[in-house]
Write an enzyme that holds these catalytic residues in place. Structure first.
Site, PDB file in Angstrom:
ATOM      1  N   LYS A  38     135.472  63.573  83.774  1.00 30.24           N
ATOM      2  CA  LYS A  38     135.978  63.011  85.023  1.00 30.24           C
ATOM      3  C   LYS A  38     136.791  61.742  84.740  1.00 30.24           C
ATOM      4  O   LYS A  38     136.718  61.196  83.634  1.00 30.24           O
ATOM      5  CB  LYS A  38     134.811  62.697  85.967  1.00 30.24           C
ATOM      6  CG  LYS A  38     133.839  61.663  85.418  1.00 30.24           C
ATOM      7  CD  LYS A  38     132.571  61.565  86.266  1.00 30.24           C
ATOM      8  CE  LYS A  38     131.590  60.592  85.666  1.00 30.24           C
ATOM      9  NZ  LYS A  38     130.267  60.649  86.323  1.00 30.24           N
ATOM     10  N   ARG A 134     121.440  58.406  96.082  1.00 30.77           N
ATOM     11  CA  ARG A 134     122.880  58.357  96.284  1.00 30.77           C
ATOM     12  C   ARG A 134     123.328  59.730  96.766  1.00 30.77           C
ATOM     13  O   ARG A 134     123.881  59.877  97.833  1.00 30.77           O
ATOM     14  CB  ARG A 134     123.540  57.967  94.947  1.00 30.77           C
ATOM     15  CG  ARG A 134     124.989  57.661  95.019  1.00 30.77           C
ATOM     16  CD  ARG A 134     125.535  57.290  93.649  1.00 30.77           C
ATOM     17  NE  ARG A 134     125.393  58.366  92.680  1.00 30.77           N
ATOM     18  CZ  ARG A 134     125.879  58.346  91.436  1.00 30.77           C
ATOM     19  NH1 ARG A 134     126.521  57.274  91.002  1.00 30.77           N
ATOM     20  NH2 ARG A 134     125.722  59.367  90.626  1.00 30.77           N
ATOM     21  N   TYR A 256     147.936  30.069  83.192  1.00 32.64           N
ATOM     22  CA  TYR A 256     147.783  29.757  84.616  1.00 32.64           C
ATOM     23  C   TYR A 256     146.560  28.892  84.871  1.00 32.64           C
ATOM     24  O   TYR A 256     145.486  29.124  84.302  1.00 32.64           O
ATOM     25  CB  TYR A 256     147.624  31.047  85.426  1.00 32.64           C
ATOM     26  CG  TYR A 256     148.883  31.877  85.522  1.00 32.64           C
ATOM     27  CD1 TYR A 256     150.012  31.389  86.181  1.00 32.64           C
ATOM     28  CD2 TYR A 256     148.937  33.146  84.967  1.00 32.64           C
ATOM     29  CE1 TYR A 256     151.167  32.156  86.273  1.00 32.64           C
ATOM     30  CE2 TYR A 256     150.080  33.918  85.062  1.00 32.64           C
ATOM     31  CZ  TYR A 256     151.197  33.414  85.709  1.00 32.64           C
ATOM     32  OH  TYR A 256     152.323  34.174  85.811  1.00 32.64           O
ATOM     33  N   MET A 304     149.026  39.033  83.835  1.00 34.09           N
ATOM     34  CA  MET A 304     149.303  40.429  84.144  1.00 34.09           C
ATOM     35  C   MET A 304     149.740  41.209  82.895  1.00 34.09           C
ATOM     36  O   MET A 304     149.309  42.337  82.670  1.00 34.09           O
ATOM     37  CB  MET A 304     150.391  40.514  85.210  1.00 34.09           C
ATOM     38  CG  MET A 304     150.622  41.929  85.718  1.00 34.09           C
ATOM     39  SD  MET A 304     151.975  42.038  86.895  1.00 34.09           S
ATOM     40  CE  MET A 304     151.288  41.205  88.310  1.00 34.09           C
TER      41      MET A 304
HETATM   42  C1  LIG Z   1     129.289  60.835  85.202  1.00 37.43           C
HETATM   43  C2  LIG Z   1     128.106  61.691  85.276  1.00 37.43           C
HETATM   44  C3  LIG Z   1     127.438  62.090  84.105  1.00 37.43           C
HETATM   45  C4  LIG Z   1     127.769  61.521  82.738  1.00 37.43           C
HETATM   46  O1  LIG Z   1     127.129  60.285  82.614  1.00 37.43           O
HETATM   47  P1  LIG Z   1     127.248  59.395  81.265  1.00 37.43           P
HETATM   48  O2  LIG Z   1     126.364  58.231  81.535  1.00 37.43           O
HETATM   49  O3  LIG Z   1     128.692  59.001  81.170  1.00 37.43           O
HETATM   50  O4  LIG Z   1     126.822  60.256  80.158  1.00 37.43           O
HETATM   51  C5  LIG Z   1     126.400  62.988  84.224  1.00 37.43           C
HETATM   52  N1  LIG Z   1     126.017  63.474  85.434  1.00 37.43           N
HETATM   53  C6  LIG Z   1     126.621  63.092  86.573  1.00 37.43           C
HETATM   54  C7  LIG Z   1     126.144  63.643  87.870  1.00 37.43           C
HETATM   55  C8  LIG Z   1     127.664  62.184  86.541  1.00 37.43           C
HETATM   56  O5  LIG Z   1     128.244  61.794  87.682  1.00 37.43           O
END
Ligand SMILES: *Cc1c(COP(=O)(O)O)cnc(C)c1O
Length: 360
Positions: A38, A134, A256, A304
């Site tokens: 992702k 969540r 800055y 930046m």
């Molecule tokens: C992102 C995610 C993972 C991977 O987690 P890591 O800590 O990066 O290994 C696994 N399961 C779900 C549901 C996630 O959202």
């Protein structure tokens, strides 16, 4: 045009990615290890990363369908798990067509599923909330939902949960979450998936039929899991170059807001990377930067397009010299600590302005 003037690059070490994958998959030999790619493969470039893992992994995982469609358009053929599941009824049609595995986690998604005609035939995951609070169905809801599913859907269903504290070896929360999922599954005997990277590394009890490997695939350690039983190789090295060197007298300031003043005659190198590239503006004075074989501290505010580094104490530095912001020689976790954030955020925030160079 292929010409690159500024040598601020994210070098992506693809052999390291493959080596990390095998190393981590071997920690859980009874499980299938899904590669989580992702957020543009945690900033490493999802298409290229997916191409290198395609046919080697049981499945890839992304957060939502749009991320998966980009991969299909690029010719990736592995199943793709959609971690946030369908966001509309229409998503089931797309998932079916493209062999996406949907993670269902709320009642509305179950209603959409039940309404599908003909019966939805793709592989389904059901997320149970065991304490992350969540996403996920409550353990008490699961039986009723499973009772409504036709056997062809039940047969290939994966029960899943996500850990809130798996990085912390001495926190009993993970064992509680494992127990809750195991209890729900006692009645149903479905396939299971619990472990993220920290689960794979720290909690053998959490290994399921499928594990979901994210951050560690990229050679970054899940927060606090510092005593690793294995050697991971950082996949991304973020580099830039020195574009200016100047001498400062005592009392002169840098950058800055004049937040840093020289307490001694100092030499300052200006580096061509800034917060617009994803170098964190929150990086404190003292954040290390790697020059060939030595570390020197960041001084003044991150701009930046530039940062400034005090090179008074290190060997001669010249215009054009390469520096490393994090990667093979400088742990990203160190930079994250100085910046009051975590490696996940640093990796995913490297901006599109930074070209990626893949090493094979
Ligand atoms: C992102 C995610 C993972 C991977 O987690 P890591 O800590 O990066 O290994 C696994 N399961 C779900 C549901 C996630 O959202």
């Amino acid at each position: 045009m292929n010409y690159i003037s500024r040598k601020t690059l994210a070098i992506i070490n693809l052999p390291a990615l493959i080596s990390n994958y095998h190393c981590l998959a071997n920690l859980a030999p009874q499980s299938e290890t899904i590669a989580v790619i992702k957020a543009n493969a945690y900033g490493h470039g999802a298409i290229t990363v997916a191409k290198h893992l395609d046919n080697m992994v049981p499945a890839l995982a992304v957060a939502f369908i749009d991320e998966a469609l980009v991969l299909r358009e690029a010719g990736i053929t592995s199943p793709i798990l959609i971690l946030e599941g369908p966001l509309s009824e229409q998503d089931f049609v797309i998932a079916s067509k493209h062999n996406f595995w949907l993670m269902l986690h709320n009642g509305a998604q179950i209603d959409w599923l039940i309404k599908q005609t003909p019966i939805y035939s793709g592989k389904l995951w059901l997320k149970v909330d065991t304490g992350m609070n969540r996403l996920g169905l409550m353990p008490s809801q699961v039986s009723n939902i499973l009772a409504t599913l036709p056997s062809q859907q039940l047969k290939k269903l994966v029960l899943c949960t996500h850990f809130s504290n798996a990085e912390e070896l001495d926190n009993p929360k993970t064992l509680l979450q494992i127990k809750r999922l195991t209890q729900v599954n006692q009645i149903h005997g479905c396939k299971k998936s619990l472990a993220n990277s920290a689960g794979i590394i720290n909690w053998r009890e959490s290994h399921g039929d499928y594990n979901r490997l994210g951050i560690a695939l990229y050679g970054a350690t899940p927060l606090l899991a510092k005593k690793l039983p294995i050697k991971l190789i950082p996949v991304m090295t973020l580099q830039s170059t020195v574009i200016s060197i100047r001498k400062l007298n005592i009392g002169e300031s840098v950058g800055y807001g004049e937040t840093w003043q020289a307490k001694r005659p100092s030499i300052i190198a200006t580096i061509a990377i800034g917060y617009a590239d994803g170098y964190p503006r929150s990086a404190k004075v003292g954040t290390p930067v790697w020059f060939k074989s030595q570390l020197a501290p960041l001084v003044g505010r991150v701009s930046m397009d530039m940062i400034t580094v005090d090179i008074t104490d290190i060997d001669k530095v010249e215009l054009g010299d390469l520096v490393e912001l994090w990667g093979e020689s400088l742990a990203i976790e160190t930079v994250a600590e100085y910046s009051n954030t975590i490696n996940y955020e640093l990796l995913t925030r490297v901006s599109a302005r930074v070209p990626k160079k893949y090493t094979l």
